[in-house]
Motif scaffolding. Structure first.
Motif, short mmCIF file in Angstrom:
data_model
loop_
_atom_site.label_atom_id
_atom_site.label_comp_id
_atom_site.label_asym_id
_atom_site.label_seq_id
_atom_site.Cartn_x
_atom_site.Cartn_y
_atom_site.Cartn_z
N ARG A 24 -36.49 -33.20 8.73
CA ARG A 24 -35.82 -32.64 7.55
C ARG A 24 -35.28 -33.77 6.68
NH1 ARG A 24 -31.34 -28.72 9.33
NH2 ARG A 24 -31.66 -27.86 7.25
N ASP A 25 -35.33 -33.55 5.39
CA ASP A 25 -34.80 -34.52 4.44
C ASP A 25 -33.32 -34.26 4.22
OD1 ASP A 25 -37.31 -35.79 4.00
OD2 ASP A 25 -37.89 -34.11 2.69
N GLY A 26 -32.67 -35.26 3.68
CA GLY A 26 -31.24 -35.12 3.42
C GLY A 26 -30.43 -36.09 4.25
N THR A 27 -29.13 -35.86 4.25
CA THR A 27 -28.19 -36.72 4.97
C THR A 27 -27.39 -35.89 5.96
OG1 THR A 27 -27.99 -38.21 3.07
CG2 THR A 27 -26.28 -38.33 4.74
N PRO A 59 -29.35 -40.96 7.29
CA PRO A 59 -30.51 -40.32 6.67
C PRO A 59 -31.29 -39.56 7.74
CG PRO A 59 -30.85 -42.69 6.90
CD PRO A 59 -29.44 -42.42 7.29
N THR A 60 -31.41 -38.28 7.57
CA THR A 60 -31.89 -37.42 8.65
C THR A 60 -33.29 -37.79 9.13
OG1 THR A 60 -30.56 -35.61 7.74
CG2 THR A 60 -32.26 -35.03 9.33
N ARG A 61 -34.24 -37.90 8.25
CA ARG A 61 -35.63 -38.15 8.68
C ARG A 61 -35.77 -39.54 9.30
NH1 ARG A 61 -40.48 -35.73 7.67
NH2 ARG A 61 -39.50 -34.29 6.18
N ALA A 62 -35.20 -40.55 8.65
CA ALA A 62 -35.32 -41.91 9.17
C ALA A 62 -34.64 -42.03 10.54
CB ALA A 62 -34.71 -42.91 8.19
N TRP A 89 -30.77 -33.73 13.08
CA TRP A 89 -31.78 -32.83 12.52
C TRP A 89 -31.17 -31.47 12.16
CZ3 TRP A 89 -33.69 -28.11 14.27
CH2 TRP A 89 -34.85 -27.65 13.65
N ALA A 132 -28.63 -31.46 8.93
CA ALA A 132 -29.08 -32.07 7.68
C ALA A 132 -28.46 -31.34 6.49
CB ALA A 132 -30.60 -32.03 7.59
#
Length: 430
Positions: free
Chosen positions: A48-51, A71-74, A119, A122
């Motif tokens: 998921r994208d976002g923070t 940063p969620t995805r990273a 995750w 997010a």
């Protein structure tokens, strides 16, 4: 002829080879590998994208820690790589017939949990302190039940009746504390109620040699039916006077309660939780560093040997099983005096069986069983916190989460375990 025979003394020492059996256990590597694969799919493929934000402090802490933002995805990708490396290392250890140490499993579990929380949260803020405080609260009855289970099984009696002991303690503590307006009398009554249930288990299994598991199951059904009946006929008609014990106040410990994260979680609690701290340490020390503990463990490991040195095995079993029930009864009192403030039907909701799983997961050790109970309490509270912050995880799955953790922990991560040798076996003096 005799001169041509090779004797052991004439064989060079360098040619003597001692064959040893190599045992490889793949249970832990397989479990870790499955979770590593799940992390790749969940955090990578369906990342998921976002923070993801984590709030680490409460308003009353001495030091206000900044909100941790990831940063969620990273973060998910990095943590997935770490999980794959740990699973590969566990596989290598198993291939070399070396034990997968507990620290590796603990680190793996922590990394997976951080990844899952990142995750799931997010775009939201996860209240870490609230999550941990609630987890400790939900773990209290499990810890008391697990301590009772450890004592009972260490002395040789399988305690399936933890659920009944918790429920009896909850009912009696609510009744006595409400009638007397003295919560400490309610705590004492809960211990008596738990001890009475466990003494029935001890009497039937030790004196009359009835199967211990069957007796435990019957006691659970009996206590459930009896408390439901008494709730409907006694407590409900007089709810204000007989089922209104109130909730024990939180007692903050000066200085310690102001430490970020640790303070609110451990040192801003009710008296029952402080009693729990003492009980865990006392049971651990008593089991492994006192004559009482030596007699108890010998009765559960090798009762014949204990009998030969003058230990009355059956009497030791009876009184220690009763003690185990008294400790479990305190856990039942937490439902009514430390959490909800009243009794309701079947309010333990299977906590006794999860406590029994914690005993196995903790390898019949009080400290390890306590950490196992905390894990199950964390899984239970996590479903509530994720629902509050609006996690995309289906609510049905979150309701299953505590029991999934129980099954995975006992069947997958605990490895090969051996309980007390004489647990579940009645002793008949020859």
């Amino acid at each position: 002829m005799s001169g041509n025979l090779a004797t052991p003394s004439s064989t060079p020492a360098s040619k003597i080879v001692l064959a040893t059996a190599v045992v490889k256990s793949w249970k832990s590597p397989i479990a870790l590998g499955i979770f590593a694969l799940v992390s790749i799919v969940l955090f990578g493929v369906f990342g998921r994208d976002g923070t993801s934000s984590f709030r680490l402090s409460s308003e009353t802490d001495f030091v206000q820690l900044p909100v941790l933002a990831l940063p969620t995805r990273a973060a998910g990708i990095v943590l997935s790589i770490l999980l794959v490396l740990l699973a590969a290392y566990a596989t290598w250890l198993a291939y070399r017939a070396r034990r997968v140490n507990l620290w590796l499993i603990v680190v793996f579990a922590l990394i997976f949990m951080v990844g899952f929380l990142s995750w799931a949260s997010a775009g939201h803020t996860m209240p870490v302190t609230g999550l941990l405080v609630g987890s400790v609260g939900l773990s209290v009855p499990l810890i008391f039940g697990a301590l009772g289970g450890v004592i009972s099984e260490r002395v040789g009696v399988v305690n399936v009746a933890i659920e009944g002991q918790l429920l009896a303690g909850a009912f009696v503590s609510a009744l006595v504390a409400s009638a007397t307006r003295q919560p400490f009398l309610g705590l004492a009554a809960a211990m008596v109620a738990g001890a009475l249930v466990s003494s029935v288990l001890a009497a039937f299994s030790i004196k009359y040699l009835v199967d211990q598991v069957i007796v435990g199951v019957v006691l659970n059904v009996l206590v459930t039916g009896l408390t439901n009946f008494l709730y409907s006929t006694v407590l409900s008609p007089a709810n204000e006077t007989l089922n209104n014990p109130g909730i024990l106040p939180r007692i903050p410990i000066p200085v310690l309660s102001g430490i970020p994260i640790i303070g609110p979680v451990l040192f801003r609690q009710t008296i029952i939780i402080y009693i729990m701290y003492v009980a865990v340490i006392a049971v651990w020390y008593g089991l492994f560093h006192t004559k009482w503990g030596l007699r108890l463990r010998s009765s559960g490991e090798h009762p014949q040997a204990a009998d030969t040195v003058g230990i009355n095995v059956n009497r030791t079993r009876f009184w220690n099983v009763s003690l185990a029930g008294a400790i479990a009864g305190l856990g039942g009192a937490y439902f009514t005096l430390g959490s909800i403030g009243g009794f309701s039907k079947e309010m333990t909701a299977g906590a006794g069986f999860i406590a029994l799983a914690a005993v196995i997961f903790g390898r019949w050790d009080p400290i390890k069983a306590t950490f196992a109970a905390l894990l199950f309490g964390f899984a239970t509270n996590l479903q509530s916190v994720l629902a509050i912050i609006g996690s995309p995880v289906p609510s049905e799955f979150m309701l299953m989460l505590p029991y999934i953790v129980t099954i995975v922990a006992v069947a997958g991560l605990v490895g090969q375990v051996r309980g007390p040798a004489a647990a579940g076996k009645p002793y008949v003096k020859s």
